[in-house]
Design a protein around this motif. Sequence first.
Motif, PDB file in Angstrom:
ATOM      1  N   ASP A 197       6.189   6.744 -49.485  1.00  0.00           N
ATOM      2  CA  ASP A 197       7.191   6.001 -50.248  1.00  0.00           C
ATOM      3  C   ASP A 197       8.507   6.757 -50.323  1.00  0.00           C
ATOM      4  OD1 ASP A 197       5.013   4.388 -50.847  1.00  0.00           O
ATOM      5  OD2 ASP A 197       4.520   5.629 -52.603  1.00  0.00           O
ATOM      6  N   ALA A 198       8.680   7.756 -49.460  1.00  0.00           N
ATOM      7  CA  ALA A 198       9.840   8.648 -49.610  1.00  0.00           C
ATOM      8  C   ALA A 198      11.160   7.917 -49.417  1.00  0.00           C
ATOM      9  CB  ALA A 198       9.739   9.799 -48.621  1.00  0.00           C
ATOM     10  N   VAL A 199      11.192   6.939 -48.508  1.00  0.00           N
ATOM     11  CA  VAL A 199      12.471   6.288 -48.230  1.00  0.00           C
ATOM     12  C   VAL A 199      12.596   5.033 -49.083  1.00  0.00           C
ATOM     13  CG1 VAL A 199      13.953   5.249 -46.482  1.00  0.00           C
ATOM     14  CG2 VAL A 199      12.547   7.240 -45.899  1.00  0.00           C
ATOM     15  N   VAL A 200      13.593   5.028 -49.925  1.00  0.00           N
ATOM     16  CA  VAL A 200      13.838   3.902 -50.822  1.00  0.00           C
ATOM     17  C   VAL A 200      14.918   3.033 -50.195  1.00  0.00           C
ATOM     18  CG1 VAL A 200      14.596   3.236 -53.139  1.00  0.00           C
ATOM     19  CG2 VAL A 200      13.281   5.370 -52.799  1.00  0.00           C
ATOM     20  N   GLY A 201      14.582   1.788 -49.900  1.00  0.00           N
ATOM     21  CA  GLY A 201      15.563   0.865 -49.309  1.00  0.00           C
ATOM     22  C   GLY A 201      16.449   0.284 -50.401  1.00  0.00           C
ATOM     23  N   VAL A 202      17.743   0.529 -50.292  1.00  0.00           N
ATOM     24  CA  VAL A 202      18.680   0.022 -51.295  1.00  0.00           C
ATOM     25  C   VAL A 202      19.234  -1.313 -50.785  1.00  0.00           C
ATOM     26  CG1 VAL A 202      20.796   0.516 -52.579  1.00  0.00           C
ATOM     27  CG2 VAL A 202      19.273   2.399 -51.894  1.00  0.00           C
ATOM     28  N   PRO A 203      19.225  -2.354 -51.629  1.00  0.00           N
ATOM     29  CA  PRO A 203      19.694  -3.661 -51.160  1.00  0.00           C
ATOM     30  C   PRO A 203      21.160  -3.653 -50.743  1.00  0.00           C
ATOM     31  CG  PRO A 203      18.579  -3.850 -53.292  1.00  0.00           C
ATOM     32  CD  PRO A 203      18.707  -2.393 -53.002  1.00  0.00           C
ATOM     33  N   CYS A 204      21.490  -4.608 -49.867  1.00  0.00           N
ATOM     34  CA  CYS A 204      22.856  -4.745 -49.351  1.00  0.00           C
ATOM     35  C   CYS A 204      23.528  -5.970 -49.945  1.00  0.00           C
ATOM     36  CB  CYS A 204      22.809  -4.935 -47.833  1.00  0.00           C
ATOM     37  SG  CYS A 204      22.354  -3.442 -46.996  1.00  0.00           S
ATOM     38  N   ASP A 205      24.843  -5.983 -49.888  1.00  0.00           N
ATOM     39  CA  ASP A 205      25.582  -7.179 -50.315  1.00  0.00           C
ATOM     40  C   ASP A 205      25.660  -8.169 -49.149  1.00  0.00           C
ATOM     41  OD1 ASP A 205      27.526  -6.254 -48.571  1.00  0.00           O
ATOM     42  OD2 ASP A 205      28.860  -5.513 -50.143  1.00  0.00           O
ATOM     43  N   ARG A 206      26.416  -9.245 -49.334  1.00  0.00           N
ATOM     44  CA  ARG A 206      26.469 -10.291 -48.301  1.00  0.00           C
ATOM     45  C   ARG A 206      27.070  -9.777 -47.003  1.00  0.00           C
ATOM     46  NH1 ARG A 206      29.697 -14.991 -49.865  1.00  0.00           N
ATOM     47  NH2 ARG A 206      29.085 -15.596 -47.766  1.00  0.00           N
ATOM     48  N   ASP A 207      27.906  -8.746 -47.105  1.00  0.00           N
ATOM     49  CA  ASP A 207      28.500  -8.169 -45.898  1.00  0.00           C
ATOM     50  C   ASP A 207      27.624  -7.081 -45.294  1.00  0.00           C
ATOM     51  OD1 ASP A 207      30.708  -9.816 -45.896  1.00  0.00           O
ATOM     52  OD2 ASP A 207      31.803  -8.522 -47.294  1.00  0.00           O
ATOM     53  N   ARG A 208      26.406  -6.960 -45.805  1.00  0.00           N
ATOM     54  CA  ARG A 208      25.405  -5.996 -45.299  1.00  0.00           C
ATOM     55  C   ARG A 208      25.836  -4.561 -45.509  1.00  0.00           C
ATOM     56  NH1 ARG A 208      21.367  -9.905 -44.456  1.00  0.00           N
ATOM     57  NH2 ARG A 208      22.722 -11.708 -44.601  1.00  0.00           N
ATOM     58  N   ARG A 209      26.508  -4.319 -46.629  1.00  0.00           N
ATOM     59  CA  ARG A 209      26.855  -2.960 -47.039  1.00  0.00           C
ATOM     60  C   ARG A 209      25.994  -2.589 -48.231  1.00  0.00           C
ATOM     61  NH1 ARG A 209      32.715  -2.005 -47.363  1.00  0.00           N
ATOM     62  NH2 ARG A 209      32.349  -2.135 -49.578  1.00  0.00           N
ATOM     63  N   MET A 210      25.629  -1.308 -48.318  1.00  0.00           N
ATOM     64  CA  MET A 210      24.808  -0.873 -49.449  1.00  0.00           C
ATOM     65  C   MET A 210      25.519  -1.198 -50.762  1.00  0.00           C
ATOM     66  SD  MET A 210      23.576   2.966 -50.545  1.00  0.00           S
ATOM     67  CE  MET A 210      22.883   3.506 -49.013  1.00  0.00           C
TER      68      MET A 210
END
Length: 481
Positions: A197-210
């Motif tokens: 579980d080491a890598v935490v995926g941070v959601p992106c905005d509509r422009d696919r930026r963190m």
Amino acid sequence: MTFTSPLLDAHTAALYRSLVTAGVGRVADRIASVDRPFTGIAPERLAEEVAAVDLDRPLRDATAALDELEHLYLRDAVYFHHPRYLAHLNCPVAIPALLGEAVLSAVNSSLDTWDQSAGGTLIERRLIEWTARRLGLGPAADGVFTSGGTQSNLQALLLAREEASAGTALSRLRVFTSSCGHFSVVKAARLLGLGEDAVVGVPCDRDRRMRPGALARELDRCRRQGLVPMAVVATAGTTDFGSIDPLPEIAELSAAAGAWLHVDAAYGCGLLVSRRRHLLDGIEHADSVTVDYHKSFFQPVSSSAVLVRDRAALRHVTYHADYLNPARSAAQGIPNQVDKSLQTTRRFDALKLWLTLRIMGADGVGELFDAVIDLAAEAWTLLDADPRFEVVVRPRLSTLVFRYAPPGVSAGTLDRANLHAAAALSASGAAAVATTVVDGRHHLKFTLLNPRTTTGDIAAVLDLLAGHARAYLGDDLAHAS
Ligand SMILES: *Cc1c(COP(=O)(O)O)cnc(C)c1O
């Protein structure tokens, strides 16, 4: 062209010259004449021809071997210089870099130690300094050339792990990267022994930026759970969308959390020499950066580097071997690049970039990258106005992710139609495009890295894709309309 002593030395220099010239001639003829990026040959067919070669019965004749190679490789190779090759992050290559490739492989310096490379070491160091200055990493910056972005990311995260993990169980370390980040980050975490579980995926905005807000929440959660934020990996040019994470905000959050900031600029690094340099603002706060010259600097594979803000961090990959780089050599001030690298024997790939900068200049490279970014903007306008297609985001760099999506057809059917269109196009050889998945749905992707590709090429490929997709849908489409 037969020969008995094939090793390059004082006696065979003339043979070397004529043989390599003959090989270059074959490639030049091929490059000048290919009329499509790929012949579309099926793997089974080519596999048969390759399998039929008896490796224990040499031809003993270079012309015959080149003739054979024409069939086994050159005829069906995928040609990235063709204006309708629009698939992956492969670039047409700068000729000065090919000159460098010819020189470096024949001299065959190995950049692990000074005593195997001499000037090669100094040239590589100058290019690292040059890149670090363009990044704005400050006076203590350093780095080393690597085989590619995957290795650069691995090395950066290794340094981050060592900086973070003194006395901390590896299972408690966390790495934060956007859900659009590169899979090599996850691979590196596994190789480095971090937990599942080491890598935490941070959601992106509509422009696919963190989303910085989401990163702040994840960092906070990490702290509350008593876990250690080892690194934040921001992406400057995501592979699918070319999106650039908001670097200044992310840098602030990483610093506040005490996390190492790595910026994966494998794709976006070309901005360093473009008139759009400002898109990388904030990258100067990074603790480490990945650059792939073999993407947006138009260099042949391999050519990549990892840069660090503080050269002291590289000590984590320094080991001494009596036969190679004994500790006393460091005390004597002998520059040994192996002290900074995961590799030992290592190609002098830096020479390609050196000759590119010395012959074309940095602005010359930047103009090429700017041209494909401009082209992507024009292609977006075409796609956005085309009712046959939906396009996901307006490009920042030079990719376009889109989908054939006429109204009235179910999403699942459209998935199959888009996959079919890409495969049929590839089999025809008329053009090469990539596919990817966005929000669970199959999409098509253009990666534009060829300044000779025109909007006419783009329009023609869109028509071909629509034609294949329409043929696949057949009756479905008739019922829908
Ligand atoms: C291509 C890419 C990588 C991997 O680089 P290689 O040179 O293929 O190993 C890593 N990150 C990003 C964002 C990339 O586009």
